[in-house]
Motif scaffolding. Sequence first.
Motif, PDB file in Angstrom:
ATOM      1  N   ILE A   1      -3.892 -29.510  -5.824  1.00 17.86           N
ATOM      2  CA  ILE A   1      -4.242 -28.272  -6.539  1.00 17.86           C
ATOM      3  C   ILE A   1      -4.351 -27.061  -5.613  1.00 17.86           C
ATOM      4  O   ILE A   1      -4.734 -25.980  -6.051  1.00 17.86           O
ATOM      5  CB  ILE A   1      -5.547 -28.438  -7.352  1.00 17.86           C
ATOM      6  N   ALA A   2      -3.995 -27.224  -4.335  1.00 15.79           N
ATOM      7  CA  ALA A   2      -4.082 -26.112  -3.381  1.00 15.79           C
ATOM      8  C   ALA A   2      -3.138 -24.989  -3.809  1.00 15.79           C
ATOM      9  O   ALA A   2      -2.065 -25.231  -4.378  1.00 15.79           O
ATOM     10  CB  ALA A   2      -3.731 -26.590  -1.990  1.00 15.79           C
ATOM     11  N   ASP A   3      -3.550 -23.752  -3.515  1.00 13.48           N
ATOM     12  CA  ASP A   3      -2.684 -22.611  -3.825  1.00 13.48           C
ATOM     13  C   ASP A   3      -1.526 -22.558  -2.823  1.00 13.48           C
ATOM     14  O   ASP A   3      -1.406 -23.414  -1.947  1.00 13.48           O
ATOM     15  CB  ASP A   3      -3.485 -21.308  -3.875  1.00 13.48           C
ATOM     16  N   LYS A   4      -0.691 -21.528  -2.922  1.00 17.65           N
ATOM     17  CA  LYS A   4       0.498 -21.447  -2.059  1.00 17.65           C
ATOM     18  C   LYS A   4       0.156 -21.334  -0.584  1.00 17.65           C
ATOM     19  O   LYS A   4       0.955 -21.694   0.274  1.00 17.65           O
ATOM     20  CB  LYS A   4       1.393 -20.293  -2.502  1.00 17.65           C
ATOM     21  N   ASP A   5      -1.069 -20.876  -0.281  1.00 15.71           N
ATOM     22  CA  ASP A   5      -1.506 -20.758   1.116  1.00 15.71           C
ATOM     23  C   ASP A   5      -2.237 -22.008   1.594  1.00 15.71           C
ATOM     24  O   ASP A   5      -2.700 -22.057   2.737  1.00 15.71           O
ATOM     25  CB  ASP A   5      -2.412 -19.532   1.280  1.00 15.71           C
ATOM     26  N   GLY A   6      -2.401 -23.008   0.726  1.00 14.70           N
ATOM     27  CA  GLY A   6      -3.051 -24.257   1.107  1.00 14.70           C
ATOM     28  C   GLY A   6      -4.555 -24.294   0.889  1.00 14.70           C
ATOM     29  O   GLY A   6      -5.226 -25.186   1.392  1.00 14.70           O
ATOM     30  N   TYR A   7      -5.105 -23.350   0.134  1.00 18.90           N
ATOM     31  CA  TYR A   7      -6.554 -23.292  -0.090  1.00 18.90           C
ATOM     32  C   TYR A   7      -6.931 -23.834  -1.475  1.00 18.90           C
ATOM     33  O   TYR A   7      -6.192 -23.671  -2.446  1.00 18.90           O
ATOM     34  CB  TYR A   7      -7.059 -21.851   0.022  1.00 18.90           C
TER      35      TYR A   7
ATOM     36  N   PHE B   1      -9.537 -24.893   3.311  1.00 15.84           N
ATOM     37  CA  PHE B   1      -8.123 -25.117   3.628  1.00 15.84           C
ATOM     38  C   PHE B   1      -7.812 -26.606   3.519  1.00 15.84           C
ATOM     39  O   PHE B   1      -8.293 -27.413   4.298  1.00 15.84           O
ATOM     40  CB  PHE B   1      -7.803 -24.603   5.040  1.00 15.84           C
ATOM     41  N   GLU B   2      -7.046 -26.967   2.503  1.00 19.88           N
ATOM     42  CA  GLU B   2      -6.606 -28.349   2.286  1.00 19.88           C
ATOM     43  C   GLU B   2      -5.165 -28.317   1.785  1.00 19.88           C
ATOM     44  O   GLU B   2      -4.892 -28.477   0.598  1.00 19.88           O
ATOM     45  CB  GLU B   2      -7.504 -29.064   1.270  1.00 19.88           C
ATOM     46  N   PRO B   3      -4.210 -28.115   2.711  1.00 23.00           N
ATOM     47  CA  PRO B   3      -2.807 -27.952   2.286  1.00 23.00           C
ATOM     48  C   PRO B   3      -2.213 -29.189   1.599  1.00 23.00           C
ATOM     49  O   PRO B   3      -1.257 -29.065   0.833  1.00 23.00           O
ATOM     50  CB  PRO B   3      -2.074 -27.640   3.590  1.00 23.00           C
ATOM     51  N   ASN B   4      -2.779 -30.368   1.821  1.00 21.99           N
ATOM     52  CA  ASN B   4      -2.249 -31.583   1.195  1.00 21.99           C
ATOM     53  C   ASN B   4      -2.856 -31.861  -0.183  1.00 21.99           C
ATOM     54  O   ASN B   4      -2.440 -32.807  -0.854  1.00 21.99           O
ATOM     55  CB  ASN B   4      -2.476 -32.787   2.103  1.00 21.99           C
ATOM     56  N   ASN B   5      -3.830 -31.070  -0.594  1.00 21.15           N
ATOM     57  CA  ASN B   5      -4.449 -31.252  -1.898  1.00 21.15           C
ATOM     58  C   ASN B   5      -3.477 -30.769  -2.978  1.00 21.15           C
ATOM     59  O   ASN B   5      -2.918 -29.685  -2.869  1.00 21.15           O
ATOM     60  CB  ASN B   5      -5.760 -30.465  -1.968  1.00 21.15           C
TER      61      ASN B   5
END
Length: 136
Positions: A86-92, A80-84
């Motif tokens: 390339i994160a998906d819509k859920d922040g992963y 879980f990296e919501p600020n990345n």
Amino acid sequence: MSFFNVLGVAGSAMNAQMVRMNAISSNLANVGVAASSAEEAYKAKRPVFRTVMDQQSDHYTAGVTVDSIGQSDKPNDRRFEPNNPIADKDGYIYISNVNSIEEMVDMTIASRSYQNNVESINTAKKLVLQTLRLGQ
């Protein structure tokens, strides 16, 4: 089995181990690489070897060949990296499924197998040279 058959068997094994070491190098280069989905995430590569045995009336060949390069079916880690970016819509994000410790052990095994085949060639060469010296 002739001297050239020994070279063929050892040579095919050395080639297979070189493919194995190249796959391991690729895996190690991708440790910790992230992707935005499990499908895009890097999956460890694994060569699949096949034994080659062919016996004809006056000739016998044996060795090993690389049948294919497969992918590990071990699941990729999800973090879980919501600020990345390339994160998906859920922040992963999804991390490669490469375990560097397993890869280093596999590299050591492949390297030793390669060295053993070099020694087989050297031993066969020494035996042929000793045989030639008998005729002097």
